[in-house]
Design an enzyme around this catalytic site. Structure first.
Site, mmCIF file in Angstrom:
data_model
loop_
_atom_site.group_PDB
_atom_site.id
_atom_site.type_symbol
_atom_site.label_atom_id
_atom_site.label_comp_id
_atom_site.label_asym_id
_atom_site.label_seq_id
_atom_site.Cartn_x
_atom_site.Cartn_y
_atom_site.Cartn_z
ATOM 1 N N HIS A 19 -0.671 4.751 7.233
ATOM 2 C CA HIS A 19 0.033 5.242 6.050
ATOM 3 C C HIS A 19 0.418 6.712 6.213
ATOM 4 O O HIS A 19 -0.346 7.492 6.777
ATOM 5 C CB HIS A 19 -0.852 5.078 4.814
ATOM 6 N N SER A 35 0.808 -1.228 0.000
ATOM 7 C CA SER A 35 0.000 0.000 0.000
ATOM 8 C C SER A 35 0.838 1.272 0.000
ATOM 9 O O SER A 35 0.340 2.337 -0.375
ATOM 10 C CB SER A 35 -0.948 0.009 1.204
ATOM 11 N N ASP A 93 -3.905 8.020 7.951
ATOM 12 C CA ASP A 93 -4.994 7.213 8.491
ATOM 13 C C ASP A 93 -4.570 6.301 9.635
ATOM 14 O O ASP A 93 -5.300 5.385 9.994
ATOM 15 C CB ASP A 93 -5.630 6.373 7.383
#
Length: 408
Positions: free
Chosen positions: A360, A41, A357
């Site tokens: 990240h 991610s 968040d």
């Protein structure tokens, strides 16, 4: 790829958004012909939406993700641009498109991104065999991403993969960041610390074998990132919070043991890359010290970085390095409400936060890390040495252009 009409429309919209987001670019001005990226991610530019098309409720597919730069969700796990965007831009290339978003050679004129949110270096089978099964057996891993890459080579060089010499020679390969989820998933599942530590040599071996395979296919320049300091990640700080003062670094407030774990991974990786350089002296294998570059944020909480040469020329001041902008909770901005789901809250100015968040980095944090790699001393060997044909990067790393201001 989508499983319903609504998801087909959503995927089509994503392609339009991604195309509109590309910066102006001329092939003749680029340092490399393409960038190919593998990872999770931290590097995903939109593959998650296509690979997990049934997961229509995934927060990353909807605002407030993407609100700062793209003004829409693009599948990036942040509020705006991520590190690969800054790297591609600085090297004179467009934003790297997600592999699963296109099917034509023209779409991949600037490269392709194979990274997927949640991806691991090792396969689910490894974790099952080692008593730490993953919750999802469909988890993407490095072998899968390499399979996709080989398929793309067949598209770029039909019936003659061996003839892709120019594509491979003139491309930059970003191998990672990968490995973080090999630790995140077992840590959050309650697997003992000492057990997870035994996974690291296997993670490094998988990264190494992937690099070796890419070199065998003709890759000449590879940028290989280490892991971020997970002891400074809000979700880790919240889940593993301690009443013992000695468990925290007095300078940063980060968890000592978790950061030491990241350092352990990074040392094994750096040592392995040194061995690979000896085996492949004609290949540039560059270690990207994400850990060291990111620590600048936590060591200097109100650090301002002048971002000349990265398009917008804005200055970011990170005032809350250990707090998530999107989520909830009083201490680290993390609570049972996830960003984009439940009764979550979004801060007024994401550029002031180190995390978007809770897991990240924010776009502002990615900018600081990018500066450390492209302008600072956090690549070994220095990336500038390996990019003599890149006038943009020569300008980027100029000490005259780079200024660091401290608002203490």
């Amino acid at each position: 790829m989508a499983s319903s009409t609504s998801m087909t429309v959503a995927a089509a919209v994503l392609v339009v958004v991604l195309a509109a987001a590309q910066p102006a670019w001329a092939a003749g001005s680029a340092c490399y012909s393409r960038v190919f990226s593998f990872g999770d991610s931290l590097a995903d530019t939109g593959n998650y939406r296509f690979v997990f098309s049934n997961d229509t409720r995934a927060p990353v597919l909807w605002p407030p993700y993407g609100e700062t730069y793209f003004h829409n969700a693009t599948g990036r796990f942040s509020n705006g641009r991520i590190l690969i965007d800054f790297i591609a831009d600085a090297l004179g290339l467009p934003f790297v498109p997600p592999y699963w978003g296109g099917r034509s050679a023209e779409y991949f004129a600037g490269g392709a991104n194979f990274a997927v949110g949640g991806a691991t270096a090792l396969s689910p089978e490894f974790f099952r065999q080692n008593g730490a099964p993953l919750a999802n057996d469909k988890t993407v891993h490095l072998d899968m991403e390499m399979d996709w890459f080989r398929t793309l080579l067949n598209l770029l060089c039909p019936n003659d993969t061996a003839g892709c010499t120019n594509v491979m020679n003139n491309s930059l390969f970003l191998v990672g960041e990968i490995g973080g989820n090999d630790y995140n998933l077992p840590f959050f599942a309650g697997v003992p610390f000492h057990k997870i530590r035994t996974f690291t040599p296997s993670v490094i071996a998988k990264i190494s074998s992937t690099i070796t395979e890419l070199i065998g296919l003709g890759a000449k320049t590879l940028l290989v990132p280490g892991n971020l300091p997970i002891g400074c990640v809000p979700t880790y700080l919240m889940r593993f919070k301690s009443d013992k003062k000695e468990d925290y670094d007095p300078e940063t407030g980060c968890l000592r043991s978790m950061n030491e774990f990241s350092e352990y991974h990074n040392k094994l990786l750096a040592d392995e890359l040194e061995e690979l350089r000896k085996l492949h002296p004609g290949v540039a294998i560059i270690y990207a010290d994400y850990y060291g570059a990111a620590m600048e944020i936590f060591l200097h909480p109100k650090k301002s970085v002048a971002l000349a040469k990265i398009k917008d020329n804005r200055t970011s001041t990170i005032e809350y390095p250990l707090v998530a902008c999107c989520g909830g909770g009083e201490t680290y901005g993390v609570s049972s409400a996830r960003c984009g789901r439940g009764e979550y809250k979004v801060c007024d100015d994401p550029q002031k936060y180190g995390s978007w968040d809770g897991l990240h980095p924010s776009e502002a944090a990615y900018k600081v890390i990018a500066d450390g790699l492209l302008r600072g001393s956090y690549t070994r060997p220095p990336i500038a040495i390996n990019t003599n044909s890149c006038p943009q990067l020569t300008e980027v790393v100029s000490p005259v252009e780079f200024k660091v201001l401290y608002d203490l």
